[in-house]
Design a protein around this motif. Structure first.
Motif, PDB file in Angstrom:
ATOM      1  N   ASP A   1       0.980  -1.140   0.012  1.00 29.97           N
ATOM      2  CA  ASP A   1      -0.047   0.091   0.167  1.00 29.97           C
ATOM      3  C   ASP A   1       0.957   1.185   0.123  1.00 29.97           C
ATOM      4  O   ASP A   1       0.635   2.040  -0.798  1.00 29.97           O
ATOM      5  N   ASP A   2       1.919   1.129   0.706  1.00 38.81           N
ATOM      6  CA  ASP A   2       2.816   2.441   0.835  1.00 38.81           C
ATOM      7  C   ASP A   2       3.533   2.610  -0.424  1.00 38.81           C
ATOM      8  O   ASP A   2       3.750   3.817  -1.039  1.00 38.81           O
ATOM      9  N   LEU A   3       3.783   1.484  -1.140  1.00 37.42           N
ATOM     10  CA  LEU A   3       4.537   1.597  -2.392  1.00 37.42           C
ATOM     11  C   LEU A   3       3.576   2.312  -3.605  1.00 37.42           C
ATOM     12  O   LEU A   3       4.227   2.779  -4.343  1.00 37.42           O
ATOM     13  N   VAL A   4       2.303   1.838  -3.339  1.00 35.90           N
ATOM     14  CA  VAL A   4       1.157   2.245  -4.282  1.00 35.90           C
ATOM     15  C   VAL A   4       1.091   3.912  -4.214  1.00 35.90           C
ATOM     16  O   VAL A   4       1.355   4.492  -5.195  1.00 35.90           O
ATOM     17  N   ALA A   5       1.335   4.258  -2.948  1.00 29.21           N
ATOM     18  CA  ALA A   5       1.049   5.544  -2.528  1.00 29.21           C
ATOM     19  C   ALA A   5       2.384   6.366  -3.115  1.00 29.21           C
ATOM     20  O   ALA A   5       1.986   7.468  -3.659  1.00 29.21           O
ATOM     21  N   GLU A   6       3.522   5.867  -2.937  1.00 28.69           N
ATOM     22  CA  GLU A   6       4.498   6.493  -3.654  1.00 28.69           C
ATOM     23  C   GLU A   6       4.786   6.473  -4.959  1.00 28.69           C
ATOM     24  O   GLU A   6       5.204   7.558  -5.498  1.00 28.69           O
ATOM     25  N   GLN A   7       4.253   5.538  -5.785  1.00 30.05           N
ATOM     26  CA  GLN A   7       4.268   5.334  -6.975  1.00 30.05           C
ATOM     27  C   GLN A   7       3.180   6.402  -7.629  1.00 30.05           C
ATOM     28  O   GLN A   7       3.350   7.194  -8.600  1.00 30.05           O
ATOM     29  N   ALA A   8       1.972   6.800  -6.880  1.00 30.37           N
ATOM     30  CA  ALA A   8       1.063   7.789  -7.024  1.00 30.37           C
ATOM     31  C   ALA A   8       1.942   9.080  -7.043  1.00 30.37           C
ATOM     32  O   ALA A   8       1.317   9.964  -8.119  1.00 30.37           O
ATOM     33  N   LYS A   9       2.599   9.323  -6.091  1.00 31.76           N
ATOM     34  CA  LYS A   9       3.341  10.642  -6.285  1.00 31.76           C
ATOM     35  C   LYS A   9       4.062  10.785  -7.534  1.00 31.76           C
ATOM     36  O   LYS A   9       4.224  11.815  -7.995  1.00 31.76           O
ATOM     37  N   VAL A  10       4.684   9.605  -8.025  1.00 32.27           N
ATOM     38  CA  VAL A  10       5.780   9.945  -9.199  1.00 32.27           C
ATOM     39  C   VAL A  10       4.820  10.333 -10.411  1.00 32.27           C
ATOM     40  O   VAL A  10       4.981  10.742 -11.288  1.00 32.27           O
ATOM     41  N   SER A  11       3.767   9.297 -10.299  1.00 33.53           N
ATOM     42  CA  SER A  11       2.661   9.551 -11.430  1.00 33.53           C
ATOM     43  C   SER A  11       2.178  11.033 -11.430  1.00 33.53           C
ATOM     44  O   SER A  11       2.154  11.522 -12.516  1.00 33.53           O
ATOM     45  N   VAL A  12       1.536  11.645 -10.324  1.00 37.75           N
ATOM     46  CA  VAL A  12       1.359  12.752 -10.253  1.00 37.75           C
ATOM     47  C   VAL A  12       2.440  13.883 -10.805  1.00 37.75           C
ATOM     48  O   VAL A  12       2.190  14.964 -11.419  1.00 37.75           O
ATOM     49  N   TYR A  13       3.750  13.617 -10.450  1.00 39.21           N
ATOM     50  CA  TYR A  13       4.782  14.595 -10.972  1.00 39.21           C
ATOM     51  C   TYR A  13       4.841  14.487 -12.419  1.00 39.21           C
ATOM     52  O   TYR A  13       5.038  15.682 -12.966  1.00 39.21           O
ATOM     53  N   HIS A  14       4.788  13.275 -13.018  1.00 36.59           N
ATOM     54  CA  HIS A  14       5.027  13.252 -14.385  1.00 36.59           C
ATOM     55  C   HIS A  14       3.733  13.966 -15.012  1.00 36.59           C
ATOM     56  O   HIS A  14       3.954  14.537 -16.279  1.00 36.59           O
ATOM     57  N   LYS A  15       2.400  13.878 -14.495  1.00 33.81           N
ATOM     58  CA  LYS A  15       1.205  14.419 -15.191  1.00 33.81           C
ATOM     59  C   LYS A  15       1.299  16.107 -14.994  1.00 33.81           C
ATOM     60  O   LYS A  15       1.158  16.801 -16.032  1.00 33.81           O
ATOM     61  N   ASN A  16       2.084  16.501 -13.650  1.00 34.53           N
ATOM     62  CA  ASN A  16       2.187  18.032 -13.656  1.00 34.53           C
ATOM     63  C   ASN A  16       3.091  18.362 -14.562  1.00 34.53           C
ATOM     64  O   ASN A  16       3.307  19.551 -15.254  1.00 34.53           O
ATOM     65  N   LEU A  17       4.388  17.422 -14.829  1.00 39.62           N
ATOM     66  CA  LEU A  17       5.462  17.956 -15.784  1.00 39.62           C
ATOM     67  C   LEU A  17       4.902  18.003 -17.418  1.00 39.62           C
ATOM     68  O   LEU A  17       5.381  19.038 -17.993  1.00 39.62           O
ATOM     69  N   ALA A  18       4.074  16.969 -17.525  1.00 39.44           N
ATOM     70  CA  ALA A  18       3.345  17.173 -18.973  1.00 39.44           C
ATOM     71  C   ALA A  18       2.515  18.349 -19.130  1.00 39.44           C
ATOM     72  O   ALA A  18       2.597  19.016 -20.090  1.00 39.44           O
TER      73      ALA A  18
END
Length: 298
Positions: A197-214
């Protein structure tokens, strides 16, 4: 100072009449015990078990190691260390109820008078205390050699009354196999689930970063195109063109750290390896049992 002296006054836990059927170990407890005992080889070490008494299950949620030089310390030093650890755990909202202890052993050599004395000292306040025995040498051969043991109540009563001669033991129907009792261990996978669950939350942060970057890249491209059109109009009007970049308008999107991601991935890998080893052992035992059952049925 002996281990029995060190734990002669553990934290009190209310005694329940419900018999103990299972010891549930959190994943982190298993890893801490294994690491402490393996790192201390060839010396034998011990530590405190913490958790909760829940009906027929003793939940071991945490543990901590006793100092390696505890035998050289005074009784006051040992008690002070234990109390300090309990106080620190309580301050960070970690279960700090003593439910027993763990110790390393060599080839099953844990049945000693000192172990019995320690059990008796614990039993004064903790009726369901257990000792987790871990054998690093046997574990090195490929199987996790870990068991939960306790003294049988009938033997404890005889030991407290010092009725240990042959006649008294025979009258009480206590044989050599009636001294220790092994309690089944259930290795909890909640730590594995929590790590996922914690890893999924961390991967969500990375996903949000890439969306904001795009999104920022798209906004920047739109702005640059608009600025170029504006500069064409300014040049036609004989005015100076404006800069194609605006350092104030588009600030760099902060990239999240991958350290937690790496650590959680390592934890999941470790938990998975332990579960895989445990399941393999279970399947091997099942096949052996089935073969034995078929051979005896003929």
């Amino acid at each position: 100072m002996s281990l029995a002296d060190l734990v002669s006054k553990p934290k009190e836990i209310a005694a329940h009449q419900t018999p103990l059927k299972t010891v549930q170990l959190d994943g982190q407890v298993v890893l801490k015990i294994v690491q402490h005992c393996n790192d201390s080889l060839p010396n034998l070490v011990t530590g405190q078990l913490l958790g909760l008494d829940v009906g027929q299950t003793l939940e071991v949620t945490d543990c901590f190691a006793f100092p390696a030089n505890v035998e050289e310390d005074t009784e006051e030093d040992g008690a002070s260390y234990q109390l300090d650890m309990m106080r620190c755990l309580r301050e960070v909202n970690v279960d700090n109820n003593t439910v027993g202890w763990y110790q390393s052993a060599t080839l099953g050599s844990f049945q000693t008078v000192e172990l019995i004395e320690t059990f008796v000292n614990y039993h004064e306040n903790i009726k369901k205390c257990v000792c987790i025995i871990y054998d690093p040498q046997l574990s090195a051969r490929g199987n996790l050699a870990m068991k939960a043991v306790r003294l049988k109540d009938a033997f404890i009563s005889m030991y407290k009354e010092q009725k240990l001669v042959g006649k008294e033991l025979r009258e009480a129907a206590i044989a050599w196999k009636d001294v220790f009792q092994e309690i089944p261990i259930k290795k909890n996978i909640e730590s594995l689930i929590a790590s996922v669950d914690d890893l999924v939350a961390e991967q969500a942060k990375v996903s949000v970063y890439h969306k904001n970057l795009a999104r920022q890249a798209q906004q920047m491209a739109t702005w640059v195109q608009k600025r170029r059109q504006e500069n064409v109009a300014r040049r036609n009007a004989g005015e100076e063109p404006l800069p194609d970049e605006d350092p104030v308008l588009f600030k760099p999107v902060p990239e999240p750290s991958l350290l937690d991601n790496y650590l959680l991935t390592n934890q999941i890998s470790t938990y998975s390896d332990n579960l895989n080893m445990a399941s393999t052992q279970a399947l091997q035992k099942l096949f052996v049992f089935e073969s034995f059952a078929k051979s005896t049925a003929r």
